[in-house]
Design an enzyme around this catalytic site. Structure first.
Site, mmCIF file in Angstrom:
data_model
loop_
_atom_site.group_PDB
_atom_site.id
_atom_site.type_symbol
_atom_site.label_atom_id
_atom_site.label_comp_id
_atom_site.label_asym_id
_atom_site.label_seq_id
_atom_site.Cartn_x
_atom_site.Cartn_y
_atom_site.Cartn_z
ATOM 1 N N PHE A 12 0.824 -1.212 0.000
ATOM 2 C CA PHE A 12 0.000 0.000 0.000
ATOM 3 C C PHE A 12 0.864 1.271 0.000
ATOM 4 C CE2 PHE A 12 -1.489 2.594 3.773
ATOM 5 C CZ PHE A 12 -2.135 3.567 3.026
ATOM 6 N N GLY A 38 1.710 -7.646 -0.238
ATOM 7 C CA GLY A 38 1.598 -6.757 -1.400
ATOM 8 C C GLY A 38 0.822 -7.425 -2.524
ATOM 9 N N SER A 81 1.787 -5.390 11.066
ATOM 10 C CA SER A 81 0.563 -5.492 11.861
ATOM 11 C C SER A 81 0.887 -5.870 13.299
ATOM 12 C CB SER A 81 -0.357 -6.551 11.247
ATOM 13 O OG SER A 81 -1.357 -6.934 12.171
ATOM 14 N N SER A 121 5.775 4.235 14.377
ATOM 15 C CA SER A 121 5.420 4.989 15.590
ATOM 16 C C SER A 121 5.134 4.051 16.757
ATOM 17 C CB SER A 121 4.172 5.832 15.326
ATOM 18 O OG SER A 121 3.056 4.992 15.098
ATOM 19 N N TYR A 144 5.614 -6.570 17.065
ATOM 20 C CA TYR A 144 5.784 -5.709 15.887
ATOM 21 C C TYR A 144 6.590 -4.459 16.236
ATOM 22 C CZ TYR A 144 4.658 -2.515 12.088
ATOM 23 O OH TYR A 144 4.751 -1.623 11.036
ATOM 24 N N ARG A 212 -5.142 8.310 17.230
ATOM 25 C CA ARG A 212 -4.025 8.089 16.319
ATOM 26 C C ARG A 212 -3.764 9.348 15.501
ATOM 27 N NH1 ARG A 212 -3.785 4.379 19.177
ATOM 28 N NH2 ARG A 212 -3.553 2.159 18.740
ATOM 29 N N ARG A 271 -7.810 -4.495 22.136
ATOM 30 C CA ARG A 271 -6.875 -5.394 21.466
ATOM 31 C C ARG A 271 -5.546 -5.432 22.223
ATOM 32 N NH1 ARG A 271 -6.023 -4.260 15.110
ATOM 33 N NH2 ARG A 271 -4.275 -3.012 15.816
HETATM 34 C C1 UD1 Z 1 0.334 0.311 14.460
HETATM 35 C C2 UD1 Z 1 1.314 1.491 14.508
HETATM 36 C C3 UD1 Z 1 1.597 2.020 13.143
HETATM 37 C C4 UD1 Z 1 1.967 0.889 12.195
HETATM 38 C C5 UD1 Z 1 0.812 -0.095 12.150
HETATM 39 C C6 UD1 Z 1 1.052 -1.263 11.226
HETATM 40 C C7 UD1 Z 1 0.862 2.540 16.673
HETATM 41 C C8 UD1 Z 1 0.414 3.744 17.371
HETATM 42 N N1 UD1 Z 1 0.763 2.560 15.340
HETATM 43 O O1 UD1 Z 1 -0.885 0.763 14.123
HETATM 44 O O2 UD1 Z 1 2.695 2.939 13.209
HETATM 45 O O3 UD1 Z 1 2.244 1.357 10.935
HETATM 46 O O4 UD1 Z 1 0.677 -0.626 13.460
HETATM 47 O O5 UD1 Z 1 -0.124 -1.958 11.077
HETATM 48 O O6 UD1 Z 1 1.318 1.585 17.268
HETATM 49 N N2 UD1 Z 1 -9.142 -1.109 15.423
HETATM 50 C C9 UD1 Z 1 -10.509 -1.220 15.636
HETATM 51 N N3 UD1 Z 1 -11.243 -1.965 14.763
HETATM 52 C C10 UD1 Z 1 -10.682 -2.612 13.694
HETATM 53 C C11 UD1 Z 1 -9.274 -2.479 13.481
HETATM 54 C C12 UD1 Z 1 -8.546 -1.728 14.365
HETATM 55 O O7 UD1 Z 1 -11.043 -0.664 16.590
HETATM 56 O O8 UD1 Z 1 -11.407 -3.285 12.949
HETATM 57 C C13 UD1 Z 1 -8.370 -0.268 16.342
HETATM 58 C C14 UD1 Z 1 -7.133 -0.919 16.934
HETATM 59 O O9 UD1 Z 1 -7.427 -1.658 18.088
HETATM 60 C C15 UD1 Z 1 -6.279 0.325 17.216
HETATM 61 C C16 UD1 Z 1 -6.661 1.294 16.099
HETATM 62 O O10 UD1 Z 1 -7.895 0.840 15.587
HETATM 63 O O11 UD1 Z 1 -6.619 0.900 18.451
HETATM 64 C C17 UD1 Z 1 -5.663 1.325 14.964
HETATM 65 O O12 UD1 Z 1 -5.372 -0.008 14.585
HETATM 66 P P1 UD1 Z 1 -4.523 -0.341 13.266
HETATM 67 O O13 UD1 Z 1 -5.053 0.389 12.113
HETATM 68 O O14 UD1 Z 1 -4.360 -1.807 13.184
HETATM 69 O O15 UD1 Z 1 -3.123 0.331 13.562
HETATM 70 P P2 UD1 Z 1 -2.199 0.390 14.907
HETATM 71 O O16 UD1 Z 1 -2.144 -0.930 15.559
HETATM 72 O O17 UD1 Z 1 -2.534 1.605 15.695
#
Ligand code: UD1
Length: 317
Positions: A12, A38, A81, A121, A144, A212, A271
Site C-alpha cells: 500500500f 503486497g 501489523s 510509531s 511488531y 491516532r 486489542r
Molecule cells: C500500528 C502502529 C503504526 C503501524 C501499524 C502497522 C501505533 C500507534 N501505530 O498501528 O505505526 O504502521 O501498526 O499496522 O502503534 N481497530 C478497531 N477496529 C478494527 C481495526 C482496528 O477498533 O477493525 C483499532 C485498533 O485496536 C487500534 C486502532 O484501531 O486501536 C488502529 O489499529 P490499526 O489500524 O491496526 O493500527 P495500529 O495498531 O494503531
C-alpha cells in the site's frame, strides 16, 4: 540515470512511493516484493515503467544484485501489523528483523548510496506526554513494535560502524487508496471504509477513545522522498506523522457525516498490544527534512472514500 529500489513496492505505501518516484521523473525503479501482503495490481498503472522482482527480502543472494549500485533503497517491506505479530511472532520476526538485516547487508555490500527505512510509531508505546518526540525512550508494547525498533537500531549502527548511509522515518498510522481492507490485520481506516460502503457497523476494539495521528499516504510518500535527499541525517530517526490526533470514535463520526448516514459502531474488547494514544511531534522532520503534510484528515478521508467506491465499482464490473 537515477536508480531507485523499493522493497515492499507492491504494498500500500510502497506502491504510492513508486508512483511518487515516477511522477518526479525517476530513471530506473526496481520493486522487490514477495507478494505476501503486497499485490501486483497495486502496480497496474505503472507496470511498464518499473522492474518488478518477486523476491523475498530474507534472501541476501537474490537481493544483492537488485540493489547493487542503487542511489537510494527505500526499505518498506515488512509484515506490518501489531495483532499479526502477536499471532505469528516467529514469521514476523523473521521478515521484519532478519529480512531487514539482509537488506541492509546487501545495500552495504552493493555500494548503495543511502537507505531510507520505514520505521514505526509503535516504537514509542505509551508515553507520559503527547506529542511524541524522537528523544523519548522507546517502550514497545508488541512484537511488531520491537521488530521495527530493532530495524531502526540496525539502521543506525550500519551508519556508524558499517559504512552505509541510512535514515529512518517512523510512519504514523498511514491511510489512503490501495490499503487492503480484506484481512483481519487490515489498518482501521480501510476497515471503516469497507464497512461504510457496505452499510455495516464496524467493530471498534475498546471504548474508541484511543487516538491516532492518521497520516495520508501521499504525505508519507513525499516525506520519504525528502528523506532520500536531505543532508546531515545519517543514522537519524524522524517522526513521519501529520501532527494531529483523532480518536476512533471521531473518525467513525466523520465518515458517517461524509457519507450522510447514521450507523452506530459496535464495540468489542480492547486489542492486546494496543497503544492508547499516538501523535507525532513533527518539529524535527519539518526542520531537517522539509516535511510539509498537505492533507487534513477530512480531505484525506474524502479522497480515500472516493477511491474505495471507484474500486468497488471496478471489481463488480
Ligand atoms: C500500528 C502502529 C503504526 C503501524 C501499524 C502497522 C501505533 C500507534 N501505530 O498501528 O505505526 O504502521 O501498526 O499496522 O502503534 N481497530 C478497531 N477496529 C478494527 C481495526 C482496528 O477498533 O477493525 C483499532 C485498533 O485496536 C487500534 C486502532 O484501531 O486501536 C488502529 O489499529 P490499526 O489500524 O491496526 O493500527 P495500529 O495498531 O494503531
Amino acid at each position: 540515470m537515477s536508480h531507485y529500489v523499493v522493497t515492499g513496492g507492491a504494498g500500500f505505501i510502497g506502491s504510492a512511493l513508486v508512483g511518487a518516484l515516477l511522477a518526479e521523473g525517476a530513471g530506473r525503479v526496481v520493486v522487490i516484493d514477495n507478494l505476501l501482503t503486497g499485490k501486483e495490481e497495486n502496480l497496474e498503472e505503472v507496470r511498464k515503467r518499473i522492474e518488478f522482482h518477486r523476491t523475498d527480502i530474507r534472501c541476501y543472494d537474490e537481493v544483492l544484485p537488485l540493489v547493487r549500485g542503487a542511489d537510494v533503497v527505500f526499505h518498506l517491506a515488512a509484515i506490518p501489523s501489531v495483532p499479526r505479530s502477536i499471532a505469528e511472532p516467529e514469521l514476523t520476526h523473521d521478515v521484519n528483523v532478519n529480512g531487514t538485516f539482509q537488506v541492509f547487508r546487501a545495500c552495504r555490500d552493493g555500494g548503495v548510496r543511502r537507505v531510507v527505512y520505514a520505521a514505526s510509531s509503535s516504537a514509542y508505546g505509551d508515553t507520559d506526554t503527547l506529542p511524541k518526540t524522537e528523544t523519548m525512550p522507546p517502550r514497545p508494547l508488541s512484537p511488531y513494535a520491537v521488530q521495527k525498533l530493532v530495524g531502526e537500531y540496525y539502521a543506525s549502527v550500519f551508519c556508524t560502524c558499517l559504512g552505509l548511509e541510512t535514515v529512518s522515518i517512523r510512519y504514523f498510522n498511514v491511510y489512503g487508496p490501495r490499503q487492503d481492507p480484506s484481512s483481519p490485520y487490515s489498518g482501521v481506516i480501510s476497515v471503516f471504509m469497507k464497512a461504510l460502503i457496505e452499510r455495516r457497523p464496524p467493530t471498534i476494539f475498546g471504548d474508541g477513545e484511543q487516538s491516532r495521528d492518521f497520516t495520508y499516504v501521499e504525505d508519507v510518500a513525499a516525506l520519504t522522498l525528502k528523506a532520500a535527499r536531505a543532508s546531515g541525517v545519517c543514522g537519524k530517526v524522524y517522526n513521519g506523522g501529520n501532527g494531529g490526533r483523532y480518536s476512533l470514535n471521531q473518525v467513525w463520526a466523520l465518515l458517517q457525516r461524509l457519507e450522510g448516514i447514521e450507523l452506530p459502531a459496535r464495540y468489542g474488547p480492547p486489542r492486546p498490544g494496543d497503544v492508547r494514544h499516538s501523535q507525532a511531534d513533527t518539529t524535527a522532520a519539518v526542520r531537517d527534512l522539509g516535511h510539509a503534510p498537505r492533507f487534513t484528515l477530512e480531505e484525506g478521508l474524502r479522497r480515500t472514500l472516493e477511491w474505495y467506491k471507484r474500486s468497488l465499482v471496478r471489481n463488480r464490473a
